[in-house]
Design an enzyme around this catalytic site. Structure first.
Site, PDB file in Angstrom:
ATOM      1  N   PRO A   1      -1.645   1.625   1.155  1.00 39.30           N
ATOM      2  CG  PRO A   1      -3.495   3.042   1.418  1.00 39.30           C
ATOM      3  CD  PRO A   1      -2.014   3.044   1.188  1.00 39.30           C
ATOM      4  CG  MET A   2      -2.095  -1.637  -2.295  1.00 43.11           C
ATOM      5  SD  MET A   2      -0.845  -2.361  -3.377  1.00 43.11           S
ATOM      6  CE  MET A   2       0.393  -2.793  -2.193  1.00 43.11           C
ATOM      7  CG  MET A   3      -9.105  -2.649  -0.416  1.00 44.56           C
ATOM      8  SD  MET A   3      -9.696  -2.572   1.255  1.00 44.56           S
ATOM      9  CE  MET A   3     -11.122  -3.609   1.153  1.00 44.56           C
TER      10      MET A   3
ATOM     11  CB  CYS B   1     -11.254   3.967  -3.074  1.00 46.03           C
ATOM     12  SG  CYS B   1     -11.823   2.406  -3.737  1.00 46.03           S
TER      13      CYS B   1
ATOM     14  CG  HIS C   1      -3.101   7.398  -7.292  1.00 46.10           C
ATOM     15  ND1 HIS C   1      -3.926   6.314  -7.365  1.00 46.10           N
ATOM     16  CD2 HIS C   1      -2.251   7.268  -8.338  1.00 46.10           C
ATOM     17  CE1 HIS C   1      -3.599   5.566  -8.409  1.00 46.10           C
ATOM     18  NE2 HIS C   1      -2.597   6.124  -9.024  1.00 46.10           N
TER      19      HIS C   1
ATOM     20  N   GLY D   1       1.845   6.690  -7.165  1.00 44.65           N
ATOM     21  CA  GLY D   1       1.391   6.267  -8.486  1.00 44.65           C
ATOM     22  C   GLY D   1       2.557   5.943  -9.409  1.00 44.65           C
TER      23      GLY D   1
ATOM     24  NE  ARG E   1      -0.283  -0.452  -9.290  1.00 41.06           N
ATOM     25  CZ  ARG E   1      -0.811   0.262 -10.270  1.00 41.06           C
ATOM     26  NH1 ARG E   1      -1.596  -0.321 -11.143  1.00 41.06           N
ATOM     27  NH2 ARG E   1      -0.553   1.545 -10.380  1.00 41.06           N
TER      28      ARG E   1
HETATM   29  C1  FMN Z   1      -4.900  -4.541  -5.058  1.00 42.03           C
HETATM   30  C2  FMN Z   1      -4.950  -3.079  -4.713  1.00 42.03           C
HETATM   31  C3  FMN Z   1      -5.734  -2.662  -3.650  1.00 42.03           C
HETATM   32  C4  FMN Z   1      -5.778  -1.293  -3.309  1.00 42.03           C
HETATM   33  N1  FMN Z   1      -6.481  -0.912  -2.196  1.00 42.03           N
HETATM   34  C5  FMN Z   1      -6.424   0.395  -1.771  1.00 42.03           C
HETATM   35  C6  FMN Z   1      -6.993   0.792  -0.537  1.00 42.03           C
HETATM   36  O1  FMN Z   1      -7.520  -0.006   0.240  1.00 42.03           O
HETATM   37  N2  FMN Z   1      -6.917   2.116  -0.212  1.00 42.03           N
HETATM   38  C7  FMN Z   1      -6.301   3.031  -1.028  1.00 42.03           C
HETATM   39  O2  FMN Z   1      -6.248   4.214  -0.692  1.00 42.03           O
HETATM   40  N3  FMN Z   1      -5.740   2.657  -2.187  1.00 42.03           N
HETATM   41  C8  FMN Z   1      -5.761   1.377  -2.557  1.00 42.03           C
HETATM   42  N4  FMN Z   1      -5.110   0.999  -3.694  1.00 42.03           N
HETATM   43  C9  FMN Z   1      -4.372   2.005  -4.462  1.00 42.03           C
HETATM   44  C10 FMN Z   1      -2.925   2.090  -3.959  1.00 42.03           C
HETATM   45  O3  FMN Z   1      -2.861   2.500  -2.610  1.00 42.03           O
HETATM   46  C11 FMN Z   1      -2.130   3.084  -4.817  1.00 42.03           C
HETATM   47  O4  FMN Z   1      -2.708   4.362  -4.679  1.00 42.03           O
HETATM   48  C12 FMN Z   1      -2.131   2.714  -6.306  1.00 42.03           C
HETATM   49  O5  FMN Z   1      -1.906   1.326  -6.486  1.00 42.03           O
HETATM   50  C13 FMN Z   1      -1.073   3.510  -7.067  1.00 42.03           C
HETATM   51  O6  FMN Z   1       0.212   3.270  -6.541  1.00 42.03           O
HETATM   52  P1  FMN Z   1       1.224   2.221  -7.241  1.00 42.03           P
HETATM   53  O7  FMN Z   1       1.298   2.604  -8.689  1.00 42.03           O
HETATM   54  O8  FMN Z   1       2.530   2.427  -6.499  1.00 42.03           O
HETATM   55  O9  FMN Z   1       0.654   0.858  -7.053  1.00 42.03           O
HETATM   56  C14 FMN Z   1      -5.048  -0.338  -4.063  1.00 42.03           C
HETATM   57  C15 FMN Z   1      -4.276  -0.788  -5.126  1.00 42.03           C
HETATM   58  C16 FMN Z   1      -4.208  -2.130  -5.448  1.00 42.03           C
HETATM   59  C17 FMN Z   1      -3.323  -2.585  -6.586  1.00 42.03           C
END
Ligand code: FMN
Length: 320
Positions: free
Chosen positions: A11-13, A95, A166, A207, A229
């Site tokens: 999930p990513m906002m 978060c 994470h 992560g 990401r």
């Molecule tokens: C732009 C952005 C928005 C995010 N929004 C959320 C969210 O709405 N809910 C959530 O649980 N994590 C959110 N995250 C965290 C990601 O879900 C994830 O836990 C974090 O980016 C680590 O994973 P990655 O290294 O594969 O990106 C967000 C991350 C990014 C970069």
């Protein structure tokens, strides 16, 4: 029917909206997709059903993520999401943003496992859709395995089958959410040890995972991986998830065909009231690392600014 968490897109906002999920469904049919976090306040008081929309014909398996800390409000939202047909309802306990802390939810809830358990129980009571949790390995200076084990043992209920972790602590003061995804070191071992401690719980690690090969390494130890990401920045890295992770046939569309289909979708979405700025932003990375990547990104930007896709779509397609 239970869904597989072997490979999840996080999930990513501002990122994993309905359009981004359409894009991913052109590339993988098996990856579990998550919505952006939707807060209970937005649903109950703001009546933001718009954010809860998903495309029932093509998006499954798809999970909605909720943010909140009031068990009654979360239950009300879980009921709505369950009736909408989501495959899973995930509670965000990871978060670290100040705004989220002001609402007393997100990562700060890791300090109140009893409340988290109440939330899970209340949500699960009103829906048959599975409720899951996404958390960090700890908060502030508590990055030790005892903290995580204690948290998990206190939130466990028979209905909770899946936990997404994470592998970083959340620092609740002094770091922006972005820094909170970069500065605390990744501690995959804590997540591996958690799986050891709770072998019956499905553990999904998150992560810093960059690609399918790294995912396969984690899958030797835990049940699932969640990537955020890296697939957002380079969607084509998931083009062989269905075969490599799920041992099924890949969709197999090449980059150009994916772009053509997505641009057609963008044009259709204009009719539905979604401007190009909302849809095109998800494909900046579609030819990441290739020789025309820079020219392609500039043309996407120009198309968004001029708000005229028909004028540039052939050139865009030629660049990938
Ligand atoms: C732009 C952005 C928005 C995010 N929004 C959320 C969210 O709405 N809910 C959530 O649980 N994590 C959110 N995250 C965290 C990601 O879900 C994830 O836990 C974090 O980016 C680590 O994973 P990655 O290294 O594969 O990106 C967000 C991350 C990014 C970069």
């Amino acid at each position: 029917m239970s869904i597989s968490h072997k490979f999840c897109i996080a999930p990513m906002m501002q990122c994993t909206d309905i359009h981004d999920r359409f894009l991913f469904r052109l590339i993988t049919k098996k990856a579990l997709l998550y919505t952006e976090m939707v807060t209970t306040g937005a649903i109950i008081h703001g009546r933001c059903y718009e954010q809860l929309k998903f495309n029932n014909d093509i998006e499954h398996p798809v999970a909605v993520q909720l943010g909140g800390s009031d068990p009654h409000e979360l239950a009300e939202c879980a009921k709505i999401c369950g009736s909408l047909g989501y495959d899973e309802i995930n509670l965000n306990i990871g978060c670290p943003s100040e705004r989220v802390q002001k609402g007393s939810f997100g990562a700060c809830l890791m300090q109140d496992p009893e409340l988290v358990k109440d939330c899970i129980v209340s949500m699960q009571e009103v829906t048959t859709t599975p409720v899951t949790v996404k958390c960090r390995i700890g908060v502030n200076d508590r990055d030790d395995i005892d903290f995580l084990n204690n948290f998990v043992s206190k939130i466990l209920t028979p209905s909770l089958k899946t936990l997404i972790v994470h592998a970083r602590v959340a620092i609740l003061k002094g770091l922006t959410p972005r820094q909170n995804r970069q500065i605390p070191p990744l501690k995959y071992d804590n997540v591996y040890q958690l799986k050891d401690e709770f072998p019956d719980l499905e553990i999904v690690i998150n992560g810093g995972i960059k690609n399918i090969d790294e995912s396969l390494d984690h899958l030797k130890i835990v049940d699932g991986v969640m990537l955020g990401r890296s697939p957002y920045d380079n969607p084509m890295i998931v083009n062989n998830v269905d075969s490599k992770i799920f041992h099924e046939v890949d969709i197999g569309l090449d980059r150009k065909s994916i772009l053509k289909a997505y641009l057609k979708y963008c044009l259709e979405q204009i009719e539905n009231g979604y401007p190009l700025s909302r849809t095109l932003k998800h494909i900046f990375g579609l030819n990441r690392g290739l020789k025309n990547a820079k020219a392609y990104r500039s043309l996407i930007l120009e198309t968004m600014q001029k708000n005229n896709l028909k004028a540039t779509q052939d050139d865009l397609i030629a660049l990938v």
